[in-house]
Design a protein around this motif. Structure first.
Motif, PDB file in Angstrom:
ATOM      1  N   THR A 112     -39.520 -33.038  37.073  1.00 58.26           N
ATOM      2  CA  THR A 112     -39.112 -33.611  35.784  1.00 58.26           C
ATOM      3  C   THR A 112     -38.245 -32.647  34.989  1.00 58.26           C
ATOM      4  O   THR A 112     -37.533 -33.060  34.067  1.00 58.26           O
ATOM      5  N   GLY A 113     -38.280 -31.359  35.335  1.00 60.46           N
ATOM      6  CA  GLY A 113     -37.401 -30.407  34.671  1.00 60.46           C
ATOM      7  C   GLY A 113     -35.946 -30.656  34.974  1.00 60.46           C
ATOM      8  O   GLY A 113     -35.061 -30.278  34.190  1.00 60.46           O
ATOM      9  N   HIS A 114     -35.664 -31.301  36.091  1.00 59.84           N
ATOM     10  CA  HIS A 114     -34.275 -31.604  36.462  1.00 59.84           C
ATOM     11  C   HIS A 114     -33.684 -32.673  35.558  1.00 59.84           C
ATOM     12  O   HIS A 114     -32.482 -32.655  35.256  1.00 59.84           O
ATOM     13  N   LEU A 121     -38.112 -39.394  37.273  1.00 58.57           N
ATOM     14  CA  LEU A 121     -37.066 -40.390  37.509  1.00 58.57           C
ATOM     15  C   LEU A 121     -36.655 -40.238  38.966  1.00 58.57           C
ATOM     16  O   LEU A 121     -35.688 -39.553  39.300  1.00 58.57           O
ATOM     17  N   TRP A 122     -37.409 -40.885  39.849  1.00 55.45           N
ATOM     18  CA  TRP A 122     -37.354 -40.590  41.276  1.00 55.45           C
ATOM     19  C   TRP A 122     -35.963 -40.773  41.874  1.00 55.45           C
ATOM     20  O   TRP A 122     -35.568 -40.037  42.777  1.00 55.45           O
ATOM     21  N   LYS A 123     -35.180 -41.728  41.377  1.00 55.13           N
ATOM     22  CA  LYS A 123     -33.853 -41.973  41.947  1.00 55.13           C
ATOM     23  C   LYS A 123     -32.875 -40.839  41.644  1.00 55.13           C
ATOM     24  O   LYS A 123     -31.811 -40.761  42.259  1.00 55.13           O
ATOM     25  N   LYS A 124     -33.246 -39.963  40.708  1.00 56.08           N
ATOM     26  CA  LYS A 124     -32.376 -38.850  40.326  1.00 56.08           C
ATOM     27  C   LYS A 124     -32.596 -37.605  41.193  1.00 56.08           C
ATOM     28  O   LYS A 124     -31.868 -36.629  41.067  1.00 56.08           O
ATOM     29  N   TYR A 125     -33.623 -37.655  42.062  1.00 48.20           N
ATOM     30  CA  TYR A 125     -33.999 -36.449  42.805  1.00 48.20           C
ATOM     31  C   TYR A 125     -33.613 -36.594  44.270  1.00 48.20           C
ATOM     32  O   TYR A 125     -34.310 -37.268  45.037  1.00 48.20           O
ATOM     33  N   ASP A 126     -32.531 -35.960  44.655  1.00 47.58           N
ATOM     34  CA  ASP A 126     -32.149 -35.980  46.067  1.00 47.58           C
ATOM     35  C   ASP A 126     -32.895 -34.872  46.813  1.00 47.58           C
ATOM     36  O   ASP A 126     -33.723 -34.144  46.231  1.00 47.58           O
ATOM     37  N   ASP A 127     -32.609 -34.719  48.087  1.00 44.42           N
ATOM     38  CA  ASP A 127     -33.315 -33.742  48.908  1.00 44.42           C
ATOM     39  C   ASP A 127     -33.121 -32.322  48.391  1.00 44.42           C
ATOM     40  O   ASP A 127     -34.041 -31.496  48.425  1.00 44.42           O
TER      41      ASP A 127
END
Length: 280
Positions: A112-114, A121-127
């Protein structure tokens, strides 16, 4: 690390110039014409009695409040002339009062810091982002917390999770508001070690830590600002500021300050206290 580190880097990270803060409803002065500059690579402690204005200073440099008079510049931008939402994304915040869902596992807390969000916001976190979160957990020696719900983590574990979360944005400035609050001795020492590690591995990172106890200060701290009744009493390299005379004036009672192995200790300065304790 000595008190000249920030001067070698030179770049101003945050600056208060005659900054005052008054409560709008009552007109009460919270901060009174404070001048203060933080440079890259410096690690500051903010100390003073309750109500001295420590958290208010942190809010100014964290771009969460505006000065009533004077100016505040953070990361090259003057408050009032910049979109503070974008600016806040570049500043790391750590506070025990942060809202974190109790059922959120450690890895998700860091993620969530990103996005600077409370919920993932799961769709915002790539590999790549997910791997960075795992790397920070490993770096801060809490990778075993990746799947552990935040609500069952200890106070010290929560503090390190919040630091990892704050580091996701790769901030130039990290603000810590009483991160040692209610920690037991092992947890406190783990957090002190974490702060020392950050100073060694991120030489351009500037940190500001609000605390009440000298025993919580990391040996990595380079500077200190003492506040009393909303005014800056004294500031500068930590060895020049944390003296018996300055702490006695700041807290309004006799205080004896000592240092051993880079760590600080403050005790009541009542005459004869040490001799009496030694005889017991």
């Amino acid at each position: 690390m000595d008190g000249t580190t920030g001067d070698r880097h030179g770049r101003v990270v945050a600056a208060l110039d005659g900054a005052s803060l008054r409560r709008h409803t009552t007109g009460q002065t919270i901060l009174d014409t404070v001048d203060w500059t933080v440079r890259a690579g410096e690690h500051w402690a903010l100390l003073g009695p309750n109500g001295a204005g420590k958290t208010s200073v942190l809010r100014l440099v964290g771009a969460t409040t505006f000065p009533t008079t004077g100016t505040v510049e953070v990361l090259g931008h003057r408050l009032g002339r910049v979109d503070v939402r974008e600016l806040r994304a570049l500043i790391g915040h750590v506070s025990t009062s942060q809202r974190v869902p109790q059922d959120l596992p450690g890895h998700a807390v860091v993620l969530t810091g990103h996005t600077g969000s409370v919920q993932p916001l799961w769709k915002k976190y790539d590999d790549e982002v997910r791997e960075r979160a795992r790397a920070l957990l490993a770096e801060l020696q809490i990778k075993e917390l990746a799947d552990r719900p935040y609500g069952v983590c200890s106070g010290g574990q929560r503090a390190r999770l919040l630091i990892a979360r704050a580091l996701m944005a790769d901030p130039a400035l990290l603000l810590l508001d009483e991160p040692f609050n209610a920690l037991d001795l092992p947890s406190r020492e783990d957090l002190v070690d974490t702060m020392r590690h950050l100073a060694l591995t991120r030489p351009r990172l500037a940190t500001v830590t609000v605390t009440h106890h000298l025993e919580e200060l990391s040996p990595a701290l380079t500077h200190a600002l003492l506040l009393r009744e909303g005014r800056a009493l004294t500031q500068g390299p930590i060895t020049h500021v944390l003296t018996t005379e300055h702490l006695t004036t700041c807290f309004g009672r006799p205080v004896e300050v000592s240092r051993h192995g880079g760590r600080w200790l403050a005790r009541s300065g009542v005459a004869g206290w040490g001799e009496g304790a030694a005889r017991q």
